[in-house]
Write a protein that holds these residues in place. Structure first.
Motif, PDB file in Angstrom:
ATOM      1  N   LEU A   1      28.751  55.872  23.866  1.00  0.00           N
ATOM      2  CA  LEU A   1      27.846  55.147  24.812  1.00  0.00           C
ATOM      3  C   LEU A   1      27.760  53.769  24.708  1.00  0.00           C
ATOM      4  O   LEU A   1      27.877  53.227  25.472  1.00  0.00           O
ATOM      5  CB  LEU A   1      26.314  55.826  24.458  1.00  0.00           C
ATOM      6  CG  LEU A   1      25.309  55.325  25.234  1.00  0.00           C
ATOM      7  CD1 LEU A   1      25.606  55.522  26.813  1.00  0.00           C
ATOM      8  CD2 LEU A   1      23.897  55.552  24.962  1.00  0.00           C
ATOM      9  N   VAL A   2      27.666  53.255  23.458  1.00  0.00           N
ATOM     10  CA  VAL A   2      27.525  51.655  23.121  1.00  0.00           C
ATOM     11  C   VAL A   2      28.999  51.146  23.573  1.00  0.00           C
ATOM     12  O   VAL A   2      28.866  50.233  24.361  1.00  0.00           O
ATOM     13  CB  VAL A   2      27.638  51.452  21.607  1.00  0.00           C
ATOM     14  CG1 VAL A   2      27.345  49.994  21.313  1.00  0.00           C
ATOM     15  CG2 VAL A   2      25.982  51.859  21.216  1.00  0.00           C
ATOM     16  N   VAL A   3      29.973  51.644  23.049  1.00  0.00           N
ATOM     17  CA  VAL A   3      31.190  51.035  23.566  1.00  0.00           C
ATOM     18  C   VAL A   3      31.439  50.979  25.162  1.00  0.00           C
ATOM     19  O   VAL A   3      31.819  50.201  25.744  1.00  0.00           O
ATOM     20  CB  VAL A   3      32.557  51.868  22.998  1.00  0.00           C
ATOM     21  CG1 VAL A   3      33.807  51.077  23.374  1.00  0.00           C
ATOM     22  CG2 VAL A   3      32.577  51.522  21.536  1.00  0.00           C
ATOM     23  N   THR A   4      31.148  52.203  25.844  1.00  0.00           N
ATOM     24  CA  THR A   4      31.163  52.297  27.187  1.00  0.00           C
ATOM     25  C   THR A   4      30.138  51.230  28.000  1.00  0.00           C
ATOM     26  O   THR A   4      30.477  50.668  28.864  1.00  0.00           O
ATOM     27  CB  THR A   4      30.818  53.819  27.573  1.00  0.00           C
ATOM     28  OG1 THR A   4      31.513  54.697  26.959  1.00  0.00           O
ATOM     29  CG2 THR A   4      30.783  53.838  29.337  1.00  0.00           C
ATOM     30  N   MET A   5      29.060  51.003  27.554  1.00  0.00           N
ATOM     31  CA  MET A   5      28.084  50.062  27.935  1.00  0.00           C
ATOM     32  C   MET A   5      28.716  48.867  27.815  1.00  0.00           C
ATOM     33  O   MET A   5      28.287  47.795  28.536  1.00  0.00           O
ATOM     34  CB  MET A   5      26.626  50.252  27.265  1.00  0.00           C
ATOM     35  CG  MET A   5      25.789  51.408  27.626  1.00  0.00           C
ATOM     36  SD  MET A   5      25.247  51.404  29.347  1.00  0.00           S
ATOM     37  CE  MET A   5      24.382  49.914  29.202  1.00  0.00           C
ATOM     38  N   ILE A   6      29.225  48.545  26.743  1.00  0.00           N
ATOM     39  CA  ILE A   6      29.948  46.982  26.515  1.00  0.00           C
ATOM     40  C   ILE A   6      30.917  46.729  27.508  1.00  0.00           C
ATOM     41  O   ILE A   6      30.782  45.707  28.235  1.00  0.00           O
ATOM     42  CB  ILE A   6      30.624  47.000  25.225  1.00  0.00           C
ATOM     43  CG1 ILE A   6      29.469  47.162  24.067  1.00  0.00           C
ATOM     44  CG2 ILE A   6      31.393  45.721  24.862  1.00  0.00           C
ATOM     45  CD1 ILE A   6      29.992  47.083  22.676  1.00  0.00           C
ATOM     46  N   GLY A   7      31.674  47.712  27.901  1.00  0.00           N
ATOM     47  CA  GLY A   7      32.719  47.594  29.030  1.00  0.00           C
ATOM     48  C   GLY A   7      31.943  47.519  30.272  1.00  0.00           C
ATOM     49  O   GLY A   7      32.426  46.668  31.049  1.00  0.00           O
ATOM     50  N   LEU A   8      30.971  48.336  30.436  1.00  0.00           N
ATOM     51  CA  LEU A   8      30.386  48.305  31.895  1.00  0.00           C
ATOM     52  C   LEU A   8      29.644  47.102  32.010  1.00  0.00           C
ATOM     53  O   LEU A   8      29.500  46.480  33.195  1.00  0.00           O
ATOM     54  CB  LEU A   8      29.224  49.483  31.916  1.00  0.00           C
ATOM     55  CG  LEU A   8      30.053  51.039  32.065  1.00  0.00           C
ATOM     56  CD1 LEU A   8      28.772  52.027  31.963  1.00  0.00           C
ATOM     57  CD2 LEU A   8      30.753  50.807  33.380  1.00  0.00           C
ATOM     58  N   ALA A   9      29.133  46.261  30.907  1.00  0.00           N
ATOM     59  CA  ALA A   9      28.353  45.033  31.052  1.00  0.00           C
ATOM     60  C   ALA A   9      29.512  44.007  31.423  1.00  0.00           C
ATOM     61  O   ALA A   9      28.898  42.934  31.994  1.00  0.00           O
ATOM     62  CB  ALA A   9      27.856  44.900  29.891  1.00  0.00           C
ATOM     63  N   LEU A  10      30.769  44.162  30.984  1.00  0.00           N
ATOM     64  CA  LEU A  10      31.795  43.345  31.284  1.00  0.00           C
ATOM     65  C   LEU A  10      32.515  43.100  32.619  1.00  0.00           C
ATOM     66  O   LEU A  10      33.028  42.298  33.069  1.00  0.00           O
ATOM     67  CB  LEU A  10      32.656  43.162  30.087  1.00  0.00           C
ATOM     68  CG  LEU A  10      32.112  42.781  28.700  1.00  0.00           C
ATOM     69  CD1 LEU A  10      33.025  43.091  27.597  1.00  0.00           C
ATOM     70  CD2 LEU A  10      31.631  41.266  28.603  1.00  0.00           C
ATOM     71  N   VAL A  11      32.486  44.268  33.159  1.00  0.00           N
ATOM     72  CA  VAL A  11      33.518  44.478  34.310  1.00  0.00           C
ATOM     73  C   VAL A  11      33.072  43.783  35.402  1.00  0.00           C
ATOM     74  O   VAL A  11      33.842  43.178  36.366  1.00  0.00           O
ATOM     75  CB  VAL A  11      33.574  46.057  34.624  1.00  0.00           C
ATOM     76  CG1 VAL A  11      34.378  46.803  33.674  1.00  0.00           C
ATOM     77  CG2 VAL A  11      32.112  46.523  35.100  1.00  0.00           C
ATOM     78  N   LYS A  12      31.822  43.457  35.626  1.00  0.00           N
ATOM     79  CA  LYS A  12      31.456  42.330  36.710  1.00  0.00           C
ATOM     80  C   LYS A  12      31.989  41.077  36.490  1.00  0.00           C
ATOM     81  O   LYS A  12      32.394  40.368  37.466  1.00  0.00           O
ATOM     82  CB  LYS A  12      29.879  42.291  36.727  1.00  0.00           C
ATOM     83  CG  LYS A  12      29.309  41.320  37.860  1.00  0.00           C
ATOM     84  CD  LYS A  12      28.000  41.473  37.973  1.00  0.00           C
ATOM     85  CE  LYS A  12      27.229  40.394  38.724  1.00  0.00           C
ATOM     86  NZ  LYS A  12      25.788  40.539  38.836  1.00  0.00           N
ATOM     87  N   VAL A  13      32.033  40.734  35.065  1.00  0.00           N
ATOM     88  CA  VAL A  13      32.549  39.313  34.840  1.00  0.00           C
ATOM     89  C   VAL A  13      34.137  39.302  35.417  1.00  0.00           C
ATOM     90  O   VAL A  13      34.664  38.276  35.943  1.00  0.00           O
ATOM     91  CB  VAL A  13      32.395  38.890  33.408  1.00  0.00           C
ATOM     92  CG1 VAL A  13      33.239  37.598  33.002  1.00  0.00           C
ATOM     93  CG2 VAL A  13      30.974  38.910  33.095  1.00  0.00           C
ATOM     94  N   GLY A  14      34.726  40.266  35.226  1.00  0.00           N
ATOM     95  CA  GLY A  14      36.153  40.276  35.459  1.00  0.00           C
ATOM     96  C   GLY A  14      36.422  40.262  36.811  1.00  0.00           C
ATOM     97  O   GLY A  14      37.390  39.285  37.438  1.00  0.00           O
ATOM     98  N   ILE A  15      35.629  40.853  37.760  1.00  0.00           N
ATOM     99  CA  ILE A  15      35.644  40.775  39.227  1.00  0.00           C
ATOM    100  C   ILE A  15      35.354  39.288  39.738  1.00  0.00           C
ATOM    101  O   ILE A  15      36.079  38.812  40.525  1.00  0.00           O
ATOM    102  CB  ILE A  15      34.888  41.973  39.948  1.00  0.00           C
ATOM    103  CG1 ILE A  15      35.402  43.332  39.487  1.00  0.00           C
ATOM    104  CG2 ILE A  15      34.820  41.676  41.271  1.00  0.00           C
ATOM    105  CD1 ILE A  15      36.801  43.639  39.870  1.00  0.00           C
ATOM    106  N   GLN A  16      34.172  38.842  39.151  1.00  0.00           N
ATOM    107  CA  GLN A  16      33.920  37.603  39.429  1.00  0.00           C
ATOM    108  C   GLN A  16      35.004  36.309  39.085  1.00  0.00           C
ATOM    109  O   GLN A  16      35.485  35.655  40.175  1.00  0.00           O
ATOM    110  CB  GLN A  16      32.785  36.929  38.567  1.00  0.00           C
ATOM    111  CG  GLN A  16      31.470  37.707  39.231  1.00  0.00           C
ATOM    112  CD  GLN A  16      30.169  37.411  38.417  1.00  0.00           C
ATOM    113  OE1 GLN A  16      30.531  37.045  37.153  1.00  0.00           O
ATOM    114  NE2 GLN A  16      28.938  37.483  38.971  1.00  0.00           N
ATOM    115  N   TYR A  17      35.876  36.490  38.028  1.00  0.00           N
ATOM    116  CA  TYR A  17      36.790  35.699  37.660  1.00  0.00           C
ATOM    117  C   TYR A  17      37.931  35.781  38.655  1.00  0.00           C
ATOM    118  O   TYR A  17      38.410  34.761  38.901  1.00  0.00           O
ATOM    119  CB  TYR A  17      37.118  35.935  36.203  1.00  0.00           C
ATOM    120  CG  TYR A  17      36.371  35.297  35.124  1.00  0.00           C
ATOM    121  CD1 TYR A  17      34.930  34.927  35.398  1.00  0.00           C
ATOM    122  CD2 TYR A  17      36.822  34.491  33.941  1.00  0.00           C
ATOM    123  CE1 TYR A  17      34.302  34.338  34.612  1.00  0.00           C
ATOM    124  CE2 TYR A  17      36.228  34.108  33.039  1.00  0.00           C
ATOM    125  CZ  TYR A  17      34.670  33.826  33.362  1.00  0.00           C
ATOM    126  OH  TYR A  17      34.214  33.204  32.281  1.00  0.00           O
TER     127      TYR A  17
END
Length: 478
Positions: free
Chosen positions: A154-170
């Motif tokens: 769950l923690v690792v999945t949450m880390i990725g989900l928290a970051l995907v928005k940054v990837g799209i913005q970049y």
């Protein structure tokens, strides 16, 4: 390069064996290539979130170059702690250290739009969190019972989900603080898409070095496309110094309750990740379990390396899982090989021109790379969750932790009346999800585990029960 041409099977399983230098050097550089992009990306993301560092005319641009430089230098130093060791510090194993993605969701709220002055708060949290991380080495093995795959996945999945928005913005043109009128334009997505397509092609249709370095090569191709389109500015490379040493307290240091609590809690998660990486290295490279001394030494090195990084203006360090997979793939367990890679990282960290070249990569090109990397973080978390026995109890724990953690991250104003410290921690997403999952896993009765085939929401009887549950469901249907 085949393993048999490097040494005997017994030698290859020995961490103290170093292949001939002509073969050890390329193997060491291969480790650097596997982690290089992931290592410098957090510095660029944090600088972007703070609202400085991008654009050659920005007065804060040299600060981003410095943080990139230190990301390389102290990844090398922390790796030497692991491979060579100092007293009880270090596992004396081929563990590659690098800047951790896990802390980004904690760091972004602390610096968002606040400029370079906010970095001092990060450094205070990193130093204290690193010392706490090292302290965990005394008893980390005894705490693993509280962190089953349900929690860690769950923690690792949450880390990725928290970051995907940054990837799209970049990929679209940058985070809101640095967005331009052409945000989301076809030009921007062409640069990002080139990186994604090249990375996928290399990862699936090549082997060896090309496959291992797929993201790096994808970024280089995207960089070339951006250069041809006139989107690359190399003006700062000429102005960067040819050589520079780390500067103690470069960004200053400031101690914030929110930063200290956040970094200490995430250090606990990072320590558990390191235990898994150490076990993966000894199993994949030597066919044995990791010893308590190796696990303790690795945890000490993680923490001390992070604390020293913060003192000199770099971000938290942790063991890099992609290099664990590389050891299993090459079959070379040599810590001497990884030491060579660490020395290469240190050399790069002493040359600001390297950081200047990295900082010249257009944000859209970087976005293409991080979309792949952050997506892989989510995939890794889901892979860990595949080991969970998906009975009703575990589904409820996962559902509540994910809903509250992700929900508060998406809608931080839901906690606008909380004190600022608590708001920053609660809206990180990862910390509330992790704490809820850990607490519920410890206090909810295990008797519910026997109800794996009870109908749950929409008739999901017997679905997603993990390997054990699937076998039970199959037997029940016979």
């Amino acid at each position: 390069m085949s393993a048999t041409s490097i040494g005997t099977p017994e030698q290859l399983r020995d961490p103290n064996y170093t292949p001939p230098i002509a073969k050890a050097v390329p193997l060491g550089i291969q480790h650097v290539l596997a982690m290089f992009v992931s290592n410098v990306t957090p510095a660029i993301i944090v600088c972007g979130a703070a609202g400085f560092g991008f654009g050659s005319n920005s007065p804060d641009f040299p600060q981003m170059i410095y943080m990139i430089q230190m990301s390389m230098f102290f990844a090398g130093i922390a790796t030497l702690f692991q491979t060579i060791g100092v007293g009880p510090v270090g596992a004396r194993l081929p563990i590659v250290q690098g800047t951790s993605f896990a802390f980004i969701p904690i760091m972004i709220p602390l610096v968002a739009g606040k400029g370079v002055d906010a970095i001092a708060v990060l450094m205070g949290g990193i130093v204290v969190g690193g010392l706490f991380h090292a302290f965990l080495g005394l008893f980390i093995g005894k705490l693993r019972f509280a962190l089953p795959p349900l929690v860690t996945g769950l923690v690792v999945t949450m880390i990725g989900l928290a970051l995907v928005k940054v990837g799209i913005q970049y990929a679209a043109g940058g985070v809101p603080a640095m967005s331009q009128p052409e945000y989301g334009s076809l030009l921007n997505w062409t640069m990002a898409g080139t990186v994604i397509l090249v990375t996928l092609g290399l990862k699936f249709f090549t082997k060896g070095m090309l496959s291992v370095s797929a993201v790096l090569i994808g970024l280089l191709v995207g960089y070339g496309v951006a250069f041809m389109l006139g989107e690359v500015n190399l003006g700062n490379v000429g102005r960067a110094a040819p050589f520079a040493l780390p500067n103690p307290l470069h960004f200053g240091i400031e101690f914030s309750v929110a930063a200290i609590i956040g970094f200490c809690l995430m250090s606990f998660v990072s320590a558990v990740e390191t235990v898994g990486d150490v076990s993966g290295i000894t199993k994949g490279g030597a066919g044995r379990e990791a010893t308590d001394k190796e696990i303790e030494g690795a945890t000490y090195a993680d923490g001390i390396g992070t604390a020293i990084s913060g003192f000199f203006g770099a971000l938290p360090n942790t063991s890099f899982s992609q290099n664990v997979g590389l050891i299993a793939m090459t079959g070379v367990m040599s810590r001497g090989v990884v030491t060579i890679g660490a020395l290469f990282l240190i050399l790069c960290g002493l040359i600001p021109k390297v950081g200047a070249v990295i900082s010249s990569v257009p944000i859209e090109v970087l976005g293409g790379g991080v979309i792949v990397m952050f997506g892989m973080v989510v995939a890794a978390g889901i892979s860990m969750l595949s080991d969970v026995d998906w009975n009703r109890r575990n589904m409820v724990i996962f559902a509540i932790a994910l809903s509250l953690g992700l929900g508060l991250q998406l809608e931080p104003n839901a906690l606008q009346y909380l004190p600022q410290t608590l708001k920053v921690l609660a809206t990180s997403g990862i910390l509330p999800a992790a704490l809820i999952a850990i607490v519920l896993n410890l206090i909810l009765p295990q008797e519910l585990s026997g109800e794996a085939t009870e109908e749950v929401s929409g008739g999901m009887s017997g679905h997603g029960t993990g390997l054990k549950g699937k076998e039970e469901a199959s037997a029940a249907n016979v």
